[in-house]
Design an enzyme around this catalytic site. Structure first.
Site, PDB file in Angstrom:
ATOM      1  N   ASP A   1       0.606   3.966   1.617  1.00 27.94           N
ATOM      2  CA  ASP A   1       0.639   4.776   2.842  1.00 27.94           C
ATOM      3  C   ASP A   1       1.377   4.088   3.991  1.00 27.94           C
ATOM      4  O   ASP A   1       1.226   4.483   5.141  1.00 27.94           O
ATOM      5  CB  ASP A   1      -0.799   5.116   3.268  1.00 27.94           C
ATOM      6  CG  ASP A   1      -1.677   3.874   3.356  1.00 27.94           C
ATOM      7  OD1 ASP A   1      -1.145   2.754   3.226  1.00 27.94           O
ATOM      8  OD2 ASP A   1      -2.897   4.023   3.550  1.00 27.94           O
TER       9      ASP A   1
ATOM     10  N   TRP B   1     -13.634  -2.577  -0.213  1.00 25.58           N
ATOM     11  CA  TRP B   1     -12.688  -2.759   0.887  1.00 25.58           C
ATOM     12  C   TRP B   1     -12.851  -4.109   1.590  1.00 25.58           C
ATOM     13  O   TRP B   1     -13.951  -4.520   1.906  1.00 25.58           O
ATOM     14  CB  TRP B   1     -12.866  -1.630   1.905  1.00 25.58           C
ATOM     15  CG  TRP B   1     -11.837  -1.698   2.992  1.00 25.58           C
ATOM     16  CD1 TRP B   1     -10.622  -1.114   3.016  1.00 25.58           C
ATOM     17  CD2 TRP B   1     -11.953  -2.445   4.216  1.00 25.58           C
ATOM     18  NE1 TRP B   1      -9.952  -1.451   4.159  1.00 25.58           N
ATOM     19  CE2 TRP B   1     -10.749  -2.267   4.924  1.00 25.58           C
ATOM     20  CE3 TRP B   1     -12.938  -3.260   4.774  1.00 25.58           C
ATOM     21  CZ2 TRP B   1     -10.503  -2.840   6.160  1.00 25.58           C
ATOM     22  CZ3 TRP B   1     -12.693  -3.851   6.014  1.00 25.58           C
ATOM     23  CH2 TRP B   1     -11.489  -3.628   6.698  1.00 25.58           C
TER      24      TRP B   1
ATOM     25  N   ARG C   1     -11.182   7.018   4.598  1.00 27.63           N
ATOM     26  CA  ARG C   1     -11.426   5.971   3.597  1.00 27.63           C
ATOM     27  C   ARG C   1     -11.713   6.615   2.246  1.00 27.63           C
ATOM     28  O   ARG C   1     -12.421   7.623   2.159  1.00 27.63           O
ATOM     29  CB  ARG C   1     -12.616   5.117   4.042  1.00 27.63           C
ATOM     30  CG  ARG C   1     -13.011   4.002   3.083  1.00 27.63           C
ATOM     31  CD  ARG C   1     -12.136   2.767   3.201  1.00 27.63           C
ATOM     32  NE  ARG C   1     -12.303   2.058   4.462  1.00 27.63           N
ATOM     33  CZ  ARG C   1     -13.323   1.204   4.701  1.00 27.63           C
ATOM     34  NH1 ARG C   1     -14.225   0.965   3.787  1.00 27.63           N
ATOM     35  NH2 ARG C   1     -13.400   0.591   5.866  1.00 27.63           N
TER      36      ARG C   1
ATOM     37  N   ASP D   1       0.860  -1.180   0.000  1.00 23.27           N
ATOM     38  CA  ASP D   1       0.000   0.000   0.000  1.00 23.27           C
ATOM     39  C   ASP D   1       0.895   1.227   0.000  1.00 23.27           C
ATOM     40  O   ASP D   1       2.037   1.189   0.473  1.00 23.27           O
ATOM     41  CB  ASP D   1      -0.909  -0.015   1.229  1.00 23.27           C
ATOM     42  CG  ASP D   1      -1.978  -1.109   1.121  1.00 23.27           C
ATOM     43  OD1 ASP D   1      -2.161  -1.634   0.013  1.00 23.27           O
ATOM     44  OD2 ASP D   1      -2.608  -1.431   2.148  1.00 23.27           O
TER      45      ASP D   1
ATOM     46  N   GLU E   1      -9.595  -9.242   0.624  1.00 23.51           N
ATOM     47  CA  GLU E   1      -8.693  -9.775  -0.417  1.00 23.51           C
ATOM     48  C   GLU E   1      -7.371 -10.246   0.187  1.00 23.51           C
ATOM     49  O   GLU E   1      -6.824 -11.272  -0.244  1.00 23.51           O
ATOM     50  CB  GLU E   1      -8.477  -8.728  -1.532  1.00 23.51           C
ATOM     51  CG  GLU E   1      -7.412  -7.667  -1.318  1.00 23.51           C
ATOM     52  CD  GLU E   1      -7.711  -6.722  -0.187  1.00 23.51           C
ATOM     53  OE1 GLU E   1      -8.877  -6.601   0.221  1.00 23.51           O
ATOM     54  OE2 GLU E   1      -6.769  -6.080   0.328  1.00 23.51           O
ATOM     55  N   ASP E   2      -6.890  -9.549   1.213  1.00 24.42           N
ATOM     56  CA  ASP E   2      -5.627  -9.972   1.841  1.00 24.42           C
ATOM     57  C   ASP E   2      -5.818 -11.288   2.598  1.00 24.42           C
ATOM     58  O   ASP E   2      -4.925 -12.141   2.636  1.00 24.42           O
ATOM     59  CB  ASP E   2      -5.061  -8.873   2.757  1.00 24.42           C
ATOM     60  CG  ASP E   2      -6.106  -8.268   3.679  1.00 24.42           C
ATOM     61  OD1 ASP E   2      -7.304  -8.603   3.552  1.00 24.42           O
ATOM     62  OD2 ASP E   2      -5.743  -7.448   4.536  1.00 24.42           O
TER      63      ASP E   2
ATOM     64  N   HIS F   1      -5.527   8.784   7.107  1.00 26.52           N
ATOM     65  CA  HIS F   1      -6.387   9.359   6.053  1.00 26.52           C
ATOM     66  C   HIS F   1      -7.790   8.792   6.172  1.00 26.52           C
ATOM     67  O   HIS F   1      -8.009   7.751   6.812  1.00 26.52           O
ATOM     68  CB  HIS F   1      -5.813   9.031   4.661  1.00 26.52           C
ATOM     69  CG  HIS F   1      -5.706   7.558   4.395  1.00 26.52           C
ATOM     70  ND1 HIS F   1      -6.702   6.825   3.806  1.00 26.52           N
ATOM     71  CD2 HIS F   1      -4.714   6.673   4.677  1.00 26.52           C
ATOM     72  CE1 HIS F   1      -6.324   5.559   3.720  1.00 26.52           C
ATOM     73  NE2 HIS F   1      -5.126   5.434   4.246  1.00 26.52           N
TER      74      HIS F   1
ATOM     75  N   MET G   1       1.648   4.225   9.313  1.00 23.67           N
ATOM     76  CA  MET G   1       0.689   4.445   8.234  1.00 23.67           C
ATOM     77  C   MET G   1       0.306   5.918   8.209  1.00 23.67           C
ATOM     78  O   MET G   1       0.161   6.542   9.266  1.00 23.67           O
ATOM     79  CB  MET G   1      -0.558   3.602   8.488  1.00 23.67           C
ATOM     80  CG  MET G   1      -1.433   3.470   7.281  1.00 23.67           C
ATOM     81  SD  MET G   1      -2.886   2.482   7.651  1.00 23.67           S
ATOM     82  CE  MET G   1      -4.102   3.745   7.550  1.00 23.67           C
TER      83      MET G   1
HETATM   84  C1  BGN Z   1      -9.995  -7.323   8.325  1.00 23.32           C
HETATM   85  C2  BGN Z   1     -10.211  -7.344   6.834  1.00 23.32           C
HETATM   86  C3  BGN Z   1      -8.904  -7.190   6.108  1.00 23.32           C
HETATM   87  C4  BGN Z   1      -8.180  -5.947   6.613  1.00 23.32           C
HETATM   88  C5  BGN Z   1      -8.033  -6.012   8.116  1.00 23.32           C
HETATM   89  C6  BGN Z   1      -7.336  -4.816   8.703  1.00 23.32           C
HETATM   90  C7  BGN Z   1     -12.175  -8.688   6.252  1.00 23.32           C
HETATM   91  C8  BGN Z   1     -12.700 -10.056   5.871  1.00 23.32           C
HETATM   92  C9  BGN Z   1     -13.838 -10.471   6.736  1.00 23.32           C
HETATM   93  C10 BGN Z   1     -13.436 -11.284   7.904  1.00 23.32           C
HETATM   94  N1  BGN Z   1     -10.880  -8.597   6.470  1.00 23.32           N
HETATM   95  O1  BGN Z   1     -11.221  -7.395   8.992  1.00 23.32           O
HETATM   96  O2  BGN Z   1      -9.122  -7.131   4.741  1.00 23.32           O
HETATM   97  O3  BGN Z   1      -6.912  -5.823   6.024  1.00 23.32           O
HETATM   98  O4  BGN Z   1      -9.305  -6.143   8.706  1.00 23.32           O
HETATM   99  O5  BGN Z   1      -7.971  -3.635   8.430  1.00 23.32           O
HETATM  100  O6  BGN Z   1     -12.939  -7.745   6.306  1.00 23.32           O
END
Ligand code: BGN
Length: 365
Positions: free
Chosen positions: A216, A276, A311, A214, A279-280, A309, A306
């Site tokens: 930031d 948002w 959203r 990212d 995906e991670d 900022h 970080m």
């Molecule tokens: C989590 C998010 C991540 C995010 C982190 C930190 C979800 C999936 C549902 C369980 N995951 O809750 O994507 O990087 O917070 O902000 O929302």
């Protein structure tokens, strides 16, 4: 005792003539060979090699080696000549050391003073057009493409370049910075932009390591090496916004590195996470489904800041993420690098980075 028989004058004269002739011949052959220019470097390096321990580079393709007892993935120095900033071939340089020697450790990172691209450029004279850098005193262990998903964050990008260019150089990476800018005002798709960055960077150079970050997030210690390891690496493990710790054990957000093999093994990242979140976590699932583990620096080295900022617009919570996350096993082979479609709108090369503006489409109705 036998008396020495003195050489007759004529024999002495002849011997001298032959010696002088041989010397002159040797000198002129060397001179012609040298001035022909073809092998000037070889001659120069011949002399230098007696003082340095240059490696022999026999392999055409860099290979990944994992030294025992370490979780570092080390890439053998490339045989292809690397051009340094003087434009001369540098294929007889030694490989860079496993531990870069000019690291400084903890860093002061602040976002209250504005920075300009001009000053970043002035402070990084060795960064080449497009945001490329190659160490000029050794062959980098890895070729790293830094991929940044992006839209309307120019202020953050300045800080990123300001802090990260010096860090990457001290880490002796052969690197390029790619800002992947989502075109239009549609719903943001971070993971798809990362896939695009991977594909586009590979068209430019045979990168063997990819740092996905990212814009930031800045590490607070340059010993947190932004390169690849023998397992996918989570780099931002202690963010200030989470009290310098992981918010949960499986957290894989912020910045991570994958070798090309690791990335290919998980079919890249999912393309179907619009908006948002999640995906991670899907990427984390992909890594474990493919039998890999997450490698991490320790909590002190992995501290990072970080930029605060609000959203972004068009990046509201993705309501589908819970359902998608429950099905990574079913989607890993049917959604990823092998199904990636996008249109590059334009590619712009700036002094400090390459910006690729891309149409990633929109979520299915
Ligand atoms: C989590 C998010 C991540 C995010 C982190 C930190 C979800 C999936 C549902 C369980 N995951 O809750 O994507 O990087 O917070 O902000 O929302």
């Amino acid at each position: 005792m036998a008396d020495r028989v003195p050489l007759p004058g004529s024999i002495l004269k002849k011997t001298c003539c032959i010696v002088v002739f041989v010397c002159a011949l040797h000198l002129s052959v060397t001179l012609v060979y040298y001035l022909s220019g073809q092998d000037q470097e070889r001659i120069i390096h011949f002399f230098f090699q007696s003082h340095t321990t240059s490696p022999t580079t026999t392999s055409e393709t860099p290979e990944l080696r994992t030294p025992t007892g370490s979780n570092f993935v080390m890439v053998a120095p490339q045989a292809n000549p690397v051009k340094n900033e003087l434009g001369t071939k540098a294929n007889n340089l030694p490989p860079c050391p496993e531990t870069p020697p000019r690291l400084v450790g903890p860093l002061k990172i602040e976002f209250n003073q504005p920075v300009t691209l001009e000053e970043v450029k002035d402070q990084n004279p060795n960064v080449n057009f497009g945001g490329r850098f190659t160490p000029n005193d050794c062959i980098a262990l890895q070729k790293v493409a830094v991929i940044i998903p992006f839209r309307n964050r120019d202020e953050h990008l300045k800080y990123y370049l300001y802090y990260m260019h010096p860090i990457f150089q001290r880490q002796q990476l052969d690197y390029g910075i790619y800002v992947i800018n989502q075109d239009g005002e549609g719903t943001f798709n971070r993971a798809k932009l990362l896939n695009v960055g991977y594909m586009e960077a590979l068209k430019e150079y045979d990168y063997n390591c990819f740092v996905f970050s990212d814009v930031d997030l800045i590490p607070l210690d340059d010993r947190n090496l932004y390169r690849c390891f023998n397992q996918p690496r989570h780099l931002t493990v202690a963010m200030d916004k989470f009290g310098f710790r992981l918010p949960y054990t499986q957290f894989f957000g912020g910045a991570a590195s994958f070798s090309k093999e690791q990335y290919d093994k998980i079919n890249g990242f999912p393309n179907q996470y619009w908006g948002w979140g999640g995906e991670d976590d899907d990427i984390y699932n992909r890594v474990t489904i493919r039998g890999m583990e997450i490698s991490r620096p320790d909590g002190l080295l992995g501290r990072c800041r970080m930029i605060r900022h609000d959203r972004d617009d068009k990046n509201a919570d993705n309501p589908e993420r819970f359902n998608r996350l429950a099905h990574t096993r079913q989607t890993i082979d049917s959604d990823g690098l092998n199904t990636l479609t996008y249109t590059v709108i334009r590619t712009e090369k700036f002094d400090l980075y390459t910006k690729i503006t891309v149409d990633v489409g929109s979520p299915p109705r």
